[in-house]
Design an enzyme around this catalytic site. Structure first.
Site, mmCIF file in Angstrom:
data_model
loop_
_atom_site.group_PDB
_atom_site.id
_atom_site.type_symbol
_atom_site.label_atom_id
_atom_site.label_comp_id
_atom_site.label_asym_id
_atom_site.label_seq_id
_atom_site.Cartn_x
_atom_site.Cartn_y
_atom_site.Cartn_z
ATOM 1 C CB SER A 240 -6.802 9.329 0.885
ATOM 2 O OG SER A 240 -7.492 8.220 0.499
ATOM 3 C CB SER B 217 -5.871 8.802 -3.291
ATOM 4 O OG SER B 217 -6.045 8.626 -1.876
ATOM 5 C CE LYS C 297 -4.800 5.626 -0.475
ATOM 6 N NZ LYS C 297 -6.219 5.921 -0.103
#
Length: 475
Positions: A155, A213, A158
């Site tokens: 993640s 997340s 991101k």
């Protein structure tokens, strides 16, 4: 509850310095989710205060946890954690030759550091496959270990997603979630709790991305951006603009997919670029916020929608049972997947220095190891600043590099990697293209382009990070 930060309109790029107050957060129950953050927490419901100035040190209590870091043998196991046929894990040995973007030494395997007189030695208990310590403003890389090793990013990807899409909509834009918006979310993904047929603001969705997340929030925003396929294409194009040549995006949320890779170097570029944006800085440094719940109807037919509390899963920002809030921390993003193990990029300021540290996949099988190794690298970096010779640099975007009259593409910035300097014009200069005519008109146009190019170069040459006032308490 109102979040600790209320970001204003996007598209903000500012100058100045970071100005941090001590970050704060309470404890929370951790439940691991494969598709996003490591050491994540489920939201604490029933919050009372609009803003929560938690203590400097996170409250402690005993918890039983599942190990986050995996050994190479566990990574090779197709049954490790719930996952729909994850891609083959990379070798535990870095390539003999990697990208040279940012400097030739960064393309070499192993640890790269050039200690001058009085410089502290690096921590000896680092187990991560890859890491980097860099000055966020000058771009100097103080030390690195396999900086360009292409690994699963989890993640932390991101950060690129946010840096790419944040400027697209005002935070007040609303979206009623359709069933199709949540299609294709990977099994075991981290989620913020978005419900079909409910309406959310873009502000709500970004809180879900940064704090929890949430892969569900990522997919809703991707749907607003005309779908996952277009979002992936946009992210890959932006990575190319940032000279992040180690990165290939397949899924915008960082979920394990065949061929999806990034590197400690590239993740640091994403963080540095994102931190130029006010919204990015404020979301990344928010500890806790309220997120809209599900609309419910009571026995009398009256509807209500109660919010619930969410907390940032970045343990250096929020603290945990065995990790204290790091002094001066202000983000950025953590991650965990089967292939990636634990990943983390953080930014912190101490004594007038702003550092970025990225750590990927610690081999040590200990709770919160990625944060502990990051903290040790931060400690070293702040002590070593001014006492080490840089081993490389964080390159500027292609447009800024192309605007530079100096030979930024000579190899020092572009190197030999696949993300070398490009020729894309500065955004401001591009507006002047196509101006016809000759003589004086052509000369004026050339002069304007030169001024625009020179301005962009000066702005990006050092990339000072803007002021960020965190932890404002409201009644």
């Amino acid at each position: 509850m109102i979040q600790l930060h209320t970001p204003n309109a996007s598209r903000n790029q500012e100058t100045g310095r970071l100005s941090f107050m001590v970050s704060v957060s309470p404890h929370a129950v951790r439940i691991r989710a494969r598709g996003g953050e490591g050491g994540g927490t489920h939201p604490i419901t029933g919050g009372t205060f609009p803003l929560v100035p938690a203590p400097k040190k996170a409250l402690r209590r005993s918890l039983t946890v599942t190990s986050a870091a995996l050994t190479a043998l566990a990574l090779l196991s197709p049954t490790a954690l719930a996952a729909p046929s994850p891609s083959t894990s990379p070798s535990a040995t870095p390539p003999a030759s990697m990208s040279g973007v940012g400097g030739a030494r960064l393309g070499k395997p192993g640890t790269q550091v050039d200690l001058a007189g009085g410089a502290p030695v690096l921590p000896k208990d680092l187990t991560a496959r890859s890491w980097i310590v860099a000055d966020a403003e000058s771009g100097d890389v103080l030390a690195a270990h396999n900086a360009h090793w292409e690994l699963a990013p989890a993640s932390t990807l991101k950060m690129l997603f946010a840096d790419t899409l944040l400027p697209k909509w005002p935070k007040t834009t609303k979206r009623k979630v359709q069933v199709s918006d949540l299609a294709g979310i990977g099994s075991g993904s981290s989620m913020v709790g978005i419900k079909e047929e409910e309406t959310y603001t873009v502000h709500d969705l970004w809180l879900g991305v940064f704090l929890r997340s949430g892969n569900d929030a990522v997919h809703v925003l991707s749907a607003m951006n005309d779908g996952v396929e277009k979002t992936v294409a946009d992210m890959n194009a932006h990575a190319k603009e940032l000279q992040a040549g180690d990165t290939t995006v397949v899924s915008p949320d960082g979920y394990d997919m065949p061929g999806q890779v990034s590197s400690a170097y590239d993740l640091t570029l994403f963080a540095r670029s994102g931190l130029q944006k006010k919204d990015f800085r404020e979301y990344a440094s928010t500890v806790r916020a309220k997120f809209p719940g599900e609309t419910k109807k009571d026995k009398k037919g009256k509807t209500s929608r109660e919010p619930f509390e969410i907390q940032n899963t970045n343990r250096l920002l929020a603290g945990d049972t065995d990790v204290e809030v790091y002094p001066g921390i202000a983000g950025v993003k953590n991650g965990y997947t089967t292939n990636a193990g634990n990943t983390f990029t953080g930014v912190a300021e101490q004594g007038g220095k702003v550092l970025l540290v990225t750590v990927m996949h610690p081999a040590e099988d200990k709770h919160n190891e990625v944060y502990k190794e990051t903290a040790r690298l931060f400690d070293w970096g702040f002590r070593a600043a001014g006492k080490v010779r840089p081993v490389g640099e964080l390159v500027r975007p292609r447009s800024a590099t192309a605007a530079s009259p100096s030979a930024e593409a000579s190899g020092e910035a572009g190197g030999t990697g696949k993300g070398g300097a490009g020729t894309k014009p500065v955004a401001g200069a591009a507006a002047g293209d196509g101006a016809g005519g000759a003589g004086v008109a052509a000369g004026i146009a050339a002069g304007v382009l030169a001024l625009l190019a020179g301005g962009a170069f000066l702005i990006n040459r050092k990339w000072p990070l803007p002021d960020l006032v965190r932890r404002r308490t409201r009644p």
